[in-house]
Scaffold this motif. Structure first.
Motif, PDB file in Angstrom:
ATOM      1  N   LEU A  31       0.761  -1.175  -0.004  1.00  8.88           N
ATOM      2  CA  LEU A  31      -0.037   0.068  -0.038  1.00  8.88           C
ATOM      3  C   LEU A  31       0.809   1.159  -0.129  1.00  8.88           C
ATOM      4  O   LEU A  31       0.457   2.206  -0.630  1.00  8.88           O
ATOM      5  CB  LEU A  31      -1.008   0.051   1.147  1.00  8.88           C
ATOM      6  CG  LEU A  31      -1.982  -1.136   1.211  1.00  8.88           C
ATOM      7  CD1 LEU A  31      -2.692  -1.081   2.421  1.00  8.88           C
ATOM      8  CD2 LEU A  31      -3.063  -0.873  -0.001  1.00  8.88           C
ATOM      9  N   VAL A  32       2.077   1.210   0.798  1.00 11.07           N
ATOM     10  CA  VAL A  32       2.725   2.549   0.984  1.00 11.07           C
ATOM     11  C   VAL A  32       3.443   2.522  -0.590  1.00 11.07           C
ATOM     12  O   VAL A  32       3.393   3.876  -1.074  1.00 11.07           O
ATOM     13  CB  VAL A  32       3.874   2.221   1.817  1.00 11.07           C
ATOM     14  CG1 VAL A  32       4.975   3.217   1.792  1.00 11.07           C
ATOM     15  CG2 VAL A  32       3.362   2.305   3.363  1.00 11.07           C
ATOM     16  N   PHE A  33       4.012   1.559  -1.301  1.00 14.13           N
ATOM     17  CA  PHE A  33       4.673   1.834  -2.520  1.00 14.13           C
ATOM     18  C   PHE A  33       3.751   2.141  -3.356  1.00 14.13           C
ATOM     19  O   PHE A  33       3.861   2.687  -4.571  1.00 14.13           O
ATOM     20  CB  PHE A  33       5.463   0.647  -2.728  1.00 14.13           C
ATOM     21  CG  PHE A  33       6.840   0.635  -2.319  1.00 14.13           C
ATOM     22  CD1 PHE A  33       7.795   1.647  -2.401  1.00 14.13           C
ATOM     23  CD2 PHE A  33       7.132  -0.450  -1.296  1.00 14.13           C
ATOM     24  CE1 PHE A  33       9.000   1.554  -1.854  1.00 14.13           C
ATOM     25  CE2 PHE A  33       8.612  -0.587  -0.994  1.00 14.13           C
ATOM     26  CZ  PHE A  33       9.220   0.510  -1.047  1.00 14.13           C
ATOM     27  N   GLY A  34       2.497   1.652  -3.323  1.00 13.77           N
ATOM     28  CA  GLY A  34       1.424   1.843  -4.341  1.00 13.77           C
ATOM     29  C   GLY A  34       0.997   3.317  -4.297  1.00 13.77           C
ATOM     30  O   GLY A  34       0.860   4.191  -5.239  1.00 13.77           O
ATOM     31  N   TYR A  35       0.858   3.964  -2.865  1.00 10.57           N
ATOM     32  CA  TYR A  35       0.521   5.360  -2.871  1.00 10.57           C
ATOM     33  C   TYR A  35       1.676   6.165  -3.293  1.00 10.57           C
ATOM     34  O   TYR A  35       1.476   7.170  -3.889  1.00 10.57           O
ATOM     35  CB  TYR A  35       0.343   5.628  -1.072  1.00 10.57           C
ATOM     36  CG  TYR A  35       0.328   7.149  -1.029  1.00 10.57           C
ATOM     37  CD1 TYR A  35      -0.982   7.524  -1.162  1.00 10.57           C
ATOM     38  CD2 TYR A  35       1.432   7.912  -0.412  1.00 10.57           C
ATOM     39  CE1 TYR A  35      -1.243   8.704  -0.822  1.00 10.57           C
ATOM     40  CE2 TYR A  35       1.125   8.991  -0.050  1.00 10.57           C
ATOM     41  CZ  TYR A  35      -0.118   9.600  -0.163  1.00 10.57           C
ATOM     42  OH  TYR A  35      -0.226  10.896   0.179  1.00 10.57           O
ATOM     43  N   ILE A  36       2.864   5.929  -3.113  1.00 12.68           N
ATOM     44  CA  ILE A  36       4.239   6.480  -3.668  1.00 12.68           C
ATOM     45  C   ILE A  36       4.039   6.593  -5.263  1.00 12.68           C
ATOM     46  O   ILE A  36       4.236   7.582  -5.920  1.00 12.68           O
ATOM     47  CB  ILE A  36       5.395   5.895  -3.256  1.00 12.68           C
ATOM     48  CG1 ILE A  36       5.547   6.322  -1.802  1.00 12.68           C
ATOM     49  CG2 ILE A  36       6.573   6.591  -3.997  1.00 12.68           C
ATOM     50  CD1 ILE A  36       6.891   5.550  -1.175  1.00 12.68           C
ATOM     51  N   GLY A  37       3.770   5.496  -5.850  1.00 16.35           N
ATOM     52  CA  GLY A  37       3.488   5.263  -7.275  1.00 16.35           C
ATOM     53  C   GLY A  37       2.388   6.141  -7.602  1.00 16.35           C
ATOM     54  O   GLY A  37       2.701   6.722  -8.853  1.00 16.35           O
ATOM     55  N   CYS A  38       1.287   6.279  -7.078  1.00 15.35           N
ATOM     56  CA  CYS A  38       0.207   7.166  -7.512  1.00 15.35           C
ATOM     57  C   CYS A  38       0.530   8.444  -7.410  1.00 15.35           C
ATOM     58  O   CYS A  38       0.154   9.369  -8.336  1.00 15.35           O
ATOM     59  CB  CYS A  38      -1.025   6.667  -6.768  1.00 15.35           C
ATOM     60  SG  CYS A  38      -1.667   5.181  -7.169  1.00 15.35           S
ATOM     61  N   THR A  39       1.004   9.209  -6.281  1.00 19.21           N
ATOM     62  CA  THR A  39       1.334  10.356  -6.011  1.00 19.21           C
ATOM     63  C   THR A  39       2.679  10.807  -6.853  1.00 19.21           C
ATOM     64  O   THR A  39       2.649  11.922  -7.192  1.00 19.21           O
ATOM     65  CB  THR A  39       1.584  10.648  -4.515  1.00 19.21           C
ATOM     66  OG1 THR A  39       2.651   9.997  -3.968  1.00 19.21           O
ATOM     67  CG2 THR A  39       0.238  10.289  -3.749  1.00 19.21           C
ATOM     68  N   GLU A  40       3.727  10.162  -6.803  1.00 19.83           N
ATOM     69  CA  GLU A  40       4.855  10.751  -7.512  1.00 19.83           C
ATOM     70  C   GLU A  40       4.921  10.149  -8.990  1.00 19.83           C
ATOM     71  O   GLU A  40       5.965  10.510  -9.813  1.00 19.83           O
ATOM     72  CB  GLU A  40       6.039  10.259  -6.760  1.00 19.83           C
ATOM     73  CG  GLU A  40       6.241  10.638  -5.433  1.00 19.83           C
ATOM     74  CD  GLU A  40       7.246  10.228  -4.636  1.00 19.83           C
ATOM     75  OE1 GLU A  40       8.215   9.278  -5.248  1.00 19.83           O
ATOM     76  OE2 GLU A  40       7.542  10.350  -3.322  1.00 19.83           O
ATOM     77  N   ARG A  41       4.104   9.525  -9.249  1.00 20.20           N
ATOM     78  CA  ARG A  41       3.897   8.897 -10.821  1.00 20.20           C
ATOM     79  C   ARG A  41       5.005   8.121 -11.420  1.00 20.20           C
ATOM     80  O   ARG A  41       5.021   7.583 -12.404  1.00 20.20           O
ATOM     81  CB  ARG A  41       3.923  10.242 -11.753  1.00 20.20           C
ATOM     82  CG  ARG A  41       2.697  11.248 -11.698  1.00 20.20           C
ATOM     83  CD  ARG A  41       1.340  10.548 -11.733  1.00 20.20           C
ATOM     84  NE  ARG A  41       0.207  11.467 -11.572  1.00 20.20           N
ATOM     85  CZ  ARG A  41      -1.121  11.012 -11.686  1.00 20.20           C
ATOM     86  NH1 ARG A  41      -1.182   9.710 -12.072  1.00 20.20           N
ATOM     87  NH2 ARG A  41      -1.879  12.194 -11.781  1.00 20.20           N
ATOM     88  N   LYS A  42       5.747   7.570 -10.275  1.00 17.68           N
ATOM     89  CA  LYS A  42       6.802   6.583 -10.854  1.00 17.68           C
ATOM     90  C   LYS A  42       7.350   5.828  -9.429  1.00 17.68           C
ATOM     91  O   LYS A  42       7.434   6.644  -8.318  1.00 17.68           O
ATOM     92  CB  LYS A  42       8.091   7.294 -11.421  1.00 17.68           C
ATOM     93  CG  LYS A  42       8.711   8.392 -10.679  1.00 17.68           C
ATOM     94  CD  LYS A  42       9.972   8.853 -11.699  1.00 17.68           C
ATOM     95  CE  LYS A  42      10.792   9.818 -10.641  1.00 17.68           C
ATOM     96  NZ  LYS A  42      11.858  10.461 -11.405  1.00 17.68           N
TER      97      LYS A  42
END
Length: 327
Positions: free
Chosen positions: A40-51
């Protein structure tokens, strides 16, 4: 359905069965929340930072694979230990054992990939590995696809030979996996698939250890070179040290847990009749890495820590606001 499960769980169990059930429950209780948190944390980072950085993408894929390991092996094994026999038909056995073996192989492959990536990342400019640094982001997706395809093909025998446990005489070369069995029709298929699996694992483990040894060598030499530099300047290299320690920790845990796994696997190849307890020990240690790995990530990854700290801060501030409004 719940009443049926409860009634079946009321059967008496001996001390060995209780210890096995408790250990499996601990793996589930630690592994499922731990892997979900990192995902969930890395999914959130991927969605907010786009990569995601390549290393974060590898860790994300590892946690996904580890979650599948626990769901497809830990939960059925625990239910079987608790005397539940509700859904172990041949089709379910084929699915569970195939997914478990493929994800177990993926866990090994991704740990190797992470160590290889880190060794290329910290390679000196004079090393031939430095030429791979600009290509790392473009090589990541093909590497994922290749590993999934490789491990999916090498584990196809699980679908061919796995079935439910039935009350009739089994083949001579049979692996008793507690709730399912893997029946090999001949000695050639038994030793052939076992040897192929063993050499595949040893191949990845060898290069994984070699990559980790190279990481330690590069960091040791770098540390010797900067001994005369001021401590404030040495601190600039702590991210490299931290990343290297995480990778080496992953590899060390993997070698220990999967080393025991492969030792028991070699024993199963040499023995004609393998007790179910031996396979239970093997399954426990192969699943243990999947439960411990997210703890390492949560404890050492700054990105995960920062997001979790932000969540805690938001919860605390919301609770304070509620208290003030009530007052």
């Amino acid at each position: 359905m719940v009443a049926v499960i409860v009634s079946r769980l009321k059967r008496p169990m001996d001390l060995r069965t209780i210890l096995e059930a408790v250990s499996n429950l601990l793996l589930i209780a630690v592994g499922i929340p731990g892997n979900l948190i990192v995902l969930l944390v890395f999914g959130y980072i991927g969605c907010t930072e786009r990569k995601l950085l390549p290393a974060d993408s590898i860790v994300f894929m590892m946690m996904f694979v580890h979650l599948l390991i626990i769901l497809n092996r830990g939960i059925p094994q625990t239910l079987f230990t608790l005397n539940y026999r509700g859904f172990y038909d041949s089709s379910t056995c084929k699915f569970l054992i195939y997914i478990f073996r493929m994800t177990r192989a993926m866990s090994l492959s991704l740990t190797f990939l992470l160590s290889a990536y880190q060794s290329v990342l910290i390679a000196p400019a004079t090393s031939w590995l430095s030429y791979l640094k600009p290509k790392l982001p473009t090589l990541l997706l093909p590497s994922f696809l290749f590993l999934w395809l490789l491990n999916g093909v090498t584990c196809i025998h699980s679908i061919l030979y796995t079935s439910q446990i039935q009350n009739f005489t089994t083949f001579k070369f049979t692996l008793n996996l507690s709730y399912c069995i893997v029946e090999y029709p001949s000695e050639a298929s038994y030793f052939g698939t076992g040897t192929m699996t063993l050499f595949r694992d040893l191949f990845f483990v060898f290069f994984m250890v070699a990559a980790s040894s190279y990481i330690l060598f590069v960091l040791y030499r770098h540390r010797q070179q900067v001994k005369g530099i001021r401590s404030s300047e040495q601190n600039q290299h702590t991210p490299e040290m931290r990343a290297a320690k995480i990778v080496v920790t992953f590899v060390t845990l993997f070698v220990v847990f999967f080393g025991i796994d492969n030792i028991t696997w070699i024993y199963t190849l040499s023995a004609h009749k393998v007790p179910a307890d031996i396979n239970n020990v093997r399954v426990f240690f192969s699943s243990l890495y999947a439960s411990v790995a997210p703890i390492v990530v949560i404890a050492s990854n700054k990105k995960v820590n920062s997001k979790l700290q932000c969540t805690k801060t938001v919860k605390v501030s919301q609770s304070k606001t509620t208290i003030v409004s009530i007052a």
